[in-house]
Design a protein around this motif. Structure first.
Motif, PDB file in Angstrom:
ATOM      1  N   THR A 191       0.839  -1.214   0.000  1.00  0.00           N
ATOM      2  CA  THR A 191       0.000   0.000   0.000  1.00  0.00           C
ATOM      3  C   THR A 191       0.867   1.255   0.000  1.00  0.00           C
ATOM      4  O   THR A 191       0.612   2.245  -0.734  1.00  0.00           O
ATOM      5  CB  THR A 191      -0.910   0.002   1.225  1.00  0.00           C
ATOM      6  OG1 THR A 191      -1.707  -1.200   1.215  1.00  0.00           O
ATOM      7  CG2 THR A 191      -1.834   1.206   1.218  1.00  0.00           C
ATOM      8  N   ILE A 192       1.918   1.224   0.824  1.00  0.00           N
ATOM      9  CA  ILE A 192       2.824   2.382   0.892  1.00  0.00           C
ATOM     10  C   ILE A 192       3.532   2.601  -0.436  1.00  0.00           C
ATOM     11  O   ILE A 192       3.665   3.742  -0.926  1.00  0.00           O
ATOM     12  CB  ILE A 192       3.843   2.209   2.037  1.00  0.00           C
ATOM     13  CG1 ILE A 192       3.076   2.187   3.392  1.00  0.00           C
ATOM     14  CG2 ILE A 192       4.902   3.295   2.014  1.00  0.00           C
ATOM     15  CD1 ILE A 192       3.949   1.843   4.556  1.00  0.00           C
ATOM     16  N   MET A 193       3.956   1.457  -1.020  1.00  0.00           N
ATOM     17  CA  MET A 193       4.670   1.574  -2.290  1.00  0.00           C
ATOM     18  C   MET A 193       3.773   2.136  -3.368  1.00  0.00           C
ATOM     19  O   MET A 193       4.192   2.968  -4.205  1.00  0.00           O
ATOM     20  CB  MET A 193       5.211   0.196  -2.698  1.00  0.00           C
ATOM     21  CG  MET A 193       6.354  -0.299  -1.806  1.00  0.00           C
ATOM     22  SD  MET A 193       7.731   0.860  -1.733  1.00  0.00           S
ATOM     23  CE  MET A 193       8.281   0.802  -3.430  1.00  0.00           C
ATOM     24  N   ILE A 194       2.493   1.703  -3.378  1.00  0.00           N
ATOM     25  CA  ILE A 194       1.569   2.257  -4.389  1.00  0.00           C
ATOM     26  C   ILE A 194       1.372   3.755  -4.158  1.00  0.00           C
ATOM     27  O   ILE A 194       1.350   4.588  -5.088  1.00  0.00           O
ATOM     28  CB  ILE A 194       0.236   1.520  -4.341  1.00  0.00           C
ATOM     29  CG1 ILE A 194       0.421   0.060  -4.805  1.00  0.00           C
ATOM     30  CG2 ILE A 194      -0.813   2.213  -5.203  1.00  0.00           C
ATOM     31  CD1 ILE A 194      -0.804  -0.803  -4.639  1.00  0.00           C
ATOM     32  N   ALA A 195       1.283   4.079  -2.870  1.00  0.00           N
ATOM     33  CA  ALA A 195       1.114   5.503  -2.553  1.00  0.00           C
ATOM     34  C   ALA A 195       2.354   6.316  -2.982  1.00  0.00           C
ATOM     35  O   ALA A 195       2.253   7.441  -3.509  1.00  0.00           O
ATOM     36  CB  ALA A 195       0.841   5.670  -1.065  1.00  0.00           C
ATOM     37  N   ILE A 196       3.523   5.742  -2.736  1.00  0.00           N
ATOM     38  CA  ILE A 196       4.765   6.437  -3.121  1.00  0.00           C
ATOM     39  C   ILE A 196       4.848   6.597  -4.631  1.00  0.00           C
ATOM     40  O   ILE A 196       5.202   7.662  -5.164  1.00  0.00           O
ATOM     41  CB  ILE A 196       5.987   5.660  -2.571  1.00  0.00           C
ATOM     42  CG1 ILE A 196       6.001   5.742  -1.029  1.00  0.00           C
ATOM     43  CG2 ILE A 196       7.287   6.198  -3.160  1.00  0.00           C
ATOM     44  CD1 ILE A 196       7.081   4.902  -0.413  1.00  0.00           C
ATOM     45  N   VAL A 197       4.486   5.497  -5.338  1.00  0.00           N
ATOM     46  CA  VAL A 197       4.545   5.571  -6.820  1.00  0.00           C
ATOM     47  C   VAL A 197       3.563   6.604  -7.337  1.00  0.00           C
ATOM     48  O   VAL A 197       3.870   7.430  -8.251  1.00  0.00           O
ATOM     49  CB  VAL A 197       4.271   4.180  -7.417  1.00  0.00           C
ATOM     50  CG1 VAL A 197       4.139   4.284  -8.925  1.00  0.00           C
ATOM     51  CG2 VAL A 197       5.380   3.190  -7.060  1.00  0.00           C
ATOM     52  N   ALA A 198       2.373   6.574  -6.715  1.00  0.00           N
ATOM     53  CA  ALA A 198       1.383   7.566  -7.151  1.00  0.00           C
ATOM     54  C   ALA A 198       1.861   8.977  -6.860  1.00  0.00           C
ATOM     55  O   ALA A 198       1.729   9.923  -7.684  1.00  0.00           O
ATOM     56  CB  ALA A 198       0.053   7.295  -6.462  1.00  0.00           C
ATOM     57  N   GLY A 199       2.445   9.120  -5.654  1.00  0.00           N
ATOM     58  CA  GLY A 199       2.968  10.449  -5.300  1.00  0.00           C
ATOM     59  C   GLY A 199       4.114  10.875  -6.202  1.00  0.00           C
ATOM     60  O   GLY A 199       4.240  12.054  -6.600  1.00  0.00           O
ATOM     61  N   VAL A 236       2.790  12.051  -9.413  1.00  0.00           N
ATOM     62  CA  VAL A 236       2.270  13.437  -9.289  1.00  0.00           C
ATOM     63  C   VAL A 236       3.427  14.422  -9.247  1.00  0.00           C
ATOM     64  O   VAL A 236       3.415  15.505  -9.894  1.00  0.00           O
ATOM     65  CB  VAL A 236       1.393  13.560  -8.024  1.00  0.00           C
ATOM     66  CG1 VAL A 236       1.004  15.019  -7.794  1.00  0.00           C
ATOM     67  CG2 VAL A 236       0.144  12.678  -8.166  1.00  0.00           C
ATOM     68  N   VAL A 237       4.451  14.065  -8.489  1.00  0.00           N
ATOM     69  CA  VAL A 237       5.617  14.943  -8.376  1.00  0.00           C
ATOM     70  C   VAL A 237       6.278  15.123  -9.737  1.00  0.00           C
ATOM     71  O   VAL A 237       6.691  16.232 -10.133  1.00  0.00           O
ATOM     72  CB  VAL A 237       6.616  14.384  -7.359  1.00  0.00           C
ATOM     73  CG1 VAL A 237       7.924  15.168  -7.418  1.00  0.00           C
ATOM     74  CG2 VAL A 237       6.012  14.458  -5.970  1.00  0.00           C
ATOM     75  N   ILE A 238       6.334  14.016 -10.471  1.00  0.00           N
ATOM     76  CA  ILE A 238       6.951  14.070 -11.801  1.00  0.00           C
ATOM     77  C   ILE A 238       6.169  15.026 -12.701  1.00  0.00           C
ATOM     78  O   ILE A 238       6.741  15.833 -13.449  1.00  0.00           O
ATOM     79  CB  ILE A 238       7.066  12.687 -12.422  1.00  0.00           C
ATOM     80  CG1 ILE A 238       8.080  11.839 -11.638  1.00  0.00           C
ATOM     81  CG2 ILE A 238       7.472  12.761 -13.904  1.00  0.00           C
ATOM     82  CD1 ILE A 238       8.097  10.394 -12.041  1.00  0.00           C
ATOM     83  N   VAL A 239       4.829  14.860 -12.594  1.00  0.00           N
ATOM     84  CA  VAL A 239       4.012  15.756 -13.429  1.00  0.00           C
ATOM     85  C   VAL A 239       4.248  17.215 -13.025  1.00  0.00           C
ATOM     86  O   VAL A 239       4.393  18.123 -13.866  1.00  0.00           O
ATOM     87  CB  VAL A 239       2.528  15.399 -13.306  1.00  0.00           C
ATOM     88  CG1 VAL A 239       1.668  16.419 -14.001  1.00  0.00           C
ATOM     89  CG2 VAL A 239       2.260  13.987 -13.897  1.00  0.00           C
TER      90      VAL A 239
END
Length: 1013
Positions: A814-822, A825-828
């Motif tokens: 769950t944390i990893m998915i959240a980090i990837v999603a974050g 977003v950061v990349i964007v």
């Protein structure tokens, strides 16, 4: 076969089996007319009889006794001591002894006698035959002193005319031997003709021509002589008359005729018709039949001859036994001097017209016709010699002899027609004192004739019977507290003997000190006062003895029963009865038995029981003493009951007594242990890595409201300690470290602790969850509680270490998915604003969050796995799936007590570890009081159990059931007696209503159930 034929057959068989040892014969020959005391013979010498007893070698006194008929004049006598035979003064006359008999031989005239040798042990019967030889003591005699003969004048020379024969009773040479004609005048001569039967018939011979006109009468003498020595003779006058001439004489058709006629032929019966013819005519042819001069007068009296017809008839009754053969000479005359002669032999045939004759001669001399015997005489004692005879011949003369009725005597055949009358069995004076019976002799004729002889025998008494009591056992009854000298009964005995042999005296045997007995009358009295409670029955003997020689005696048993009087009160076996019963015993159950005794008997000991002061809590059977409960026992409410009982007997007046009864209620194991600590199934204890082995890291404490062994508890870890890191004290419940924890042990540990009591017969237990968190610190409590919450989904038979990794991997993902999603977003954002700067910042933050999440969730899994491999050698008990059964339990709806469905049956391995067993055989005897009349200990507890409702689709466990321990919402834990349930608050937590599955997991399906108490 009729009775007569049977006796005939028996007699014939007996004759074939004569005892030669006791029946012997002797034959002596004597001459008639011997003087007195002439010796004839010597029996012991002639039979070679020894007077020496072969067994003892001593001389035996033998007695020789002549068996004679009463009233007979004996011709000989026998010396009783020597056995010699002598003549007596009675003349032995052969002609008289054998009168009327015809003998062809000289030695055919004899008489018989019998001699017995006594005593009975040497008994012999000697039959003696004495042949009487003839002596020339009789002269021959003509039938008439004057003999008349008529001879015709024209008789030819050498013509012969019969002369009546002379007779001589003597025989042989002593009989008629010679005839001589005296003064024959040369006209007549004499010739002798001998018949085939040996008779000598004299005949007159004409030697010269006769002339009636010159001389018509000649008178001469005829002499007859016998051949005896000295010779005897006699003479008769022979007168010859010369008659006128008749040319032809009659001629018989048969000169020798033999006929047979039965002796019972009636008078007038024709015997034979004789017929003679004459060649003359006229008056010279008229034939007249007459008997010849030789015909005996007796024969002429029996038969009649018709002078005209020549018919011979019976004119008197015939008797073959008197004369069997009659020879009749019949003359047929036509008036001439020479009649024709015919000889008729009449044989009288036998008819069974004579009954047998019984000749009874006593060996034991009778007195007035009665024989006296002692009842001690042995079997086969000889009484009499019986000779039977029959004048008839052939079958008519065959005689059998028997006793008419059943008596202790029998006939023993010793010769063809002789029997010995003997005793056939032992005699008993008391049975029969006198015998009177008939001896029957029966011939074999048709119809049979018989003769009887009466025998009378009387017995003399011997003392052979002891006195006999009318009752072999005499039973009496007498009331206790009697007076001395009280009459009880009269004892009587009888003796079948007579005289002094029947005089009886009585005597008491041993054990009769309470009684007196009159020796003559047999009156029995009491000599003391009886007490039934001391001795209820007296048994002794009474002896009755007669005055015989030697005296005889017999005994009878006397049983005296003492009757009861109500002189004793009922008596309880205990003054204070204490009974012990189990609580929860159903109503109307038996709790004890009151035992009461009464030394009296009968109605006096019939005791009735009653309760005096009880509030209807118990029911007492008034007769059996059984106490039954009228209430249900609960030891926690009342531990004992006390009341009084009363016993009343049935005597008049009645007697009574009382006793105290206490009912003690014993504890039953009907309460499961209640967990006090830990306070909740979701609480935990921190175990630092620095903790040393043996240190207490947690504690479990429970209580049981039962008593005794039912409240003794035992603590056991049944699951979650597969590494063996912890140990629980079975008595105190303290959990200590077994080994020092290592980094691989870091994390949450769930221990399933079983708390069991030592109750009997069934132990109850409760399960509790103990969570231990191994770490240096417990900074994030929420995380730990979250782990505890997640472990609830792990079956109790599994270690939570087996499922903790998935929980941590899930959080990490769950944390990893959240980090990837974050990061995306950061990349964007970086691409939009500042691509390079934002990109660097986002990577730094992601790295920090990843590290922080890994440290919070769980200890290092890799280290943990390595540690597990190192401890592989230490094996925990074999894990097996728990079988779950849904149990419906109902409790009042309460917001603080929300029930959780679930049951658990521990596997055999876990039960062996978790449930303690109590050895009742080694327990101290504190539950039941010794020597107490308590029957309650034999009754099983019937305390009510929880109502369990099984779901149809749930498998039923054959193991012990465990009831769930209920805790408040803030102290929820898993426990049980028959089931395992989880309790949780009424919040929306998904563990509040779950169901244990047989696959070992918890499900959130199923209705909520409450336990009903």
């Amino acid at each position: 076969m009729d009775l007569r034929d049977f006796y005939l057959l028996a007699a014939l068989i007996a004759c074939l089996r004569l005892d030669s040892a006791i029946a012997q014969e002797l034959i002596y020959t004597i001459r008639e007319e011997l003087p007195e005391n002439v010796p004839i013979g010597n029996i012991p010498k002639d039979l070679n009889i020894s007077h020496i007893n072969a067994a003892t070698g001593t001389s035996a006194s033998l007695v020789y006794r002549l068996v004679s008929k009463a009233g007979d004049a004996p011709l000989v006598r026998v010396s009783s001591t020597t056995g010699e035979i002598f003549t007596t003064s009675n003349r032995i006359d052969r002609e008289k002894l054998c009168a009327g008999a015809s003998y062809a031989e000289e030695n055919e005239c004899f008489f018989e006698l019998e001699v017995v040798i006594l005593p009975n042990d040497f008994f012999r019967l000697i039959k003696i035959k004495i042949i009487v030889k003839d002596t020339n003591d009789n002269a021959p005699m003509f039938p008439s002193p004057v003999i008349n003969i008529s001879i015709p004048e024209n008789t030819l020379i050498n013509s012969r005319f019969p002369i009546p024969s002379a007779t001589d009773p003597d025989t042989g040479f002593n009989g008629v031997q010679h005839y001589e004609l005296l003064n024959g005048q040369s006209v007549f001569g004499l010739d002798i003709v001998e018949t085939p039967e040996g008779e000598k018939w004299p005949q007159l011979i004409v030697q010269q021509n006769l002339d009636r006109e010159q001389k018509d009468t000649y008178v001469m003498k005829i002499k007859v002589e016998d051949g005896g020595s000295p010779q005897k003779s006699s003479t008769a006058i022979l007168q010859v008359t010369v008659s006128d001439v008749n040319d032809n004489r009659p001629v018989f058709k048969e000169s020798q005729v033999e006929v047979h006629i039965p002796e019972n032929a009636p008078v007038g019966t024709s015997v034979i018709q004789l017929h003679a013819t004459d060649a003359d005519i006229g008056s010279n042819a008229e034939i007249r039949y007459i008997f010849g001069a030789q015909v005996a007068p007796a024969t002429k009296r029996l038969f009649a001859l018709n002078n005209t017809t020549g018919l011979i008839t019976v004119q008197r009754s015939l008797d073959r036994e008197e004369t069997a053969i009659h020879k009749v000479t019949v003359l047929a005359s036509d008036g001439s001097s020479t009649p024709a002669r015919a000889t008729v032999t009449i044989n009288v045939t036998d008819v069974n017209d004579n009954p047998p004759n019984i000749d009874l001669r006593y060996i034991i001399s009778p007195i007035n016709g009665t024989v006296y015997l002692s009842e001690k005489d042995p079997v086969n004692t000889k009484i009499a010699l019986i000779t039977v005879s029959d004048k008839d011949t052939d079958v008519n003369g065959k005689v059998i002899c028997f006793i008419e009725r059943e008596v202790p005597f029998h006939l023993k055949a010793v010769y063809d027609n002789q029997y010995l009358l003997e005793t056939s069995s032992l005699l008993d004076y008391e049975g029969t004192k006198e015998f009177s019976f008939k001896i029957v002799a029966s011939d074999s004729g048709k119809p049979s004739l018989n003769q009887t002889a009466l025998v009378r025998v009387k017995l003399e008494d011997e003392n052979d019977n002891p006195p006999i009591f009318s009752q072999p056992v005499i039973e009496l009854s007498v009331s206790e507290n009697n007076r001395r000298g009280l009459y009880l009964t009269t004892i009587s005995a009888t003796d079948e003997d007579s005289g002094k042999n029947a005089d009886i005296v009585y005597q008491l045997g041993p054990n009769a000190s309470f009684f007196d007995l009159d020796r003559k009358t047999g009156v029995l009295t009491a000599s003391r006062v009886f007490d039934r409670e001391e001795q209820e029955r007296f048994i002794f003997t009474v002896t009755a003895r007669d005055n015989g020689t030697p005296p005889l005696q017999s005994q009878a048993a006397v049983i005296v029963t003492v009757l009861d009087e109500n002189d004793n009160s009922p008596k309880f076996t205990h003054n204070h009865f204490q009974f012990f019963v189990s609580e929860n015993l159903p109503k109307y159950s038996t709790v004890g038995v009151i035992t009461v005794t009464d030394a009296d008997a009968g109605e006096n000991k019939a005791v009735t029981l009653s309760i005096l002061n009880d509030n209807e809590n118990f029911v007492l059977d008034p007769y059996s003493g059984v106490i039954k409960s009228n209430v249900s026992f609960d030891r926690e409410q009342q531990s004992s009951y006390t009341f009084d009982v009363k016993a009343v007997d049935g005597g008049q007046p009645p007697r009574s007594s009382t006793a105290k009864v206490t009912i003690n209620v014993m504890d039953v194991n009907d309460n499961s242990p209640v967990v006090i600590y830990p306070p909740s199934n979701t609480s935990f204890k921190l175990v630092p890595l620095s903790a040393i082995p043996g240190s207490v890291v947690a504690e479990v404490f429970a209580v049981d409201i039962d008593t005794g062994m039912n409240a003794e508890l035992k603590y056991t870890i049944v699951s979650g300690n597969n590494k063996g890191l912890f140990r629980i004290d079975p008595v105190t419940g303290n959990i200590t470290l077994e080994e020092k924890p290592t980094p691989t042990d870091v994390g949450l540990h769930r221990l399933v602790v079983n708390i069991s009591d030592l109750g009997y017969p069934k132990s109850l237990h409760t399960l509790v969850l103990v969570f231990l968190y191994v770490n240096d610190t417990a900074g994030n409590a929420s995380y730990i509680y979250d782990l505890i919450r997640r472990t609830m989904e792990t079956p109790l038979d599994r270690n939570i270490g087996d499922s903790s990794q998935p929980y941590q991997n899930e959080d990490y993902l769950t944390i990893m998915i959240a980090i990837v999603a974050g990061a995306m977003v950061v990349i964007v954002v970086i691409f939009v604003t500042v691509l390079v700067r934002c990109r660097h910042a986002s990577r730094f933050k992601a790295a920090q969050r990843s590290k922080q999440g890994a440290e919070w969730m769980s200890p290092n899994q890799e280290n943990k796995q390595n540690k597990k491999k190192k401890r592989k050698k230490r094996k925990s008990p074999k894990s097996s799936l728990l079988n779950f059964v849904t149990i419906e339990e109902s409790k009042p709806d309460d917001a603080v007590h929300e029930p959780i469905n679930g049951t658990i049956s521990l596997p055999a391995e876990l039960e062996e570890q978790s449930i303690g067993r109590f050895d009742w055989g080694t327990a101290p005897p504190t539950t039941f009081k010794p020597n107490s009349p308590d029957l309650a200990k034999h009754y099983k507890s019937a305390s009510p159990q929880s109502a369990f409702h099984l779901k149809p689709d749930t498998p039923v466990s054959v193991k012990k059931h465990h009831v769930i321990q209920e805790l408040p919402l803030d102290n929820t834990f898993v426990g049980g007696c028959d089931t395992l349930s989880k309790r949780s608050s009424t919040s929306s937590d998904h563990f509040s209503a779950s169901e244990c599955s047989s696959q070992g997991g918890f499900k959130t399906k199923g209705p909520l159930h409450t336990r009903q108490i």
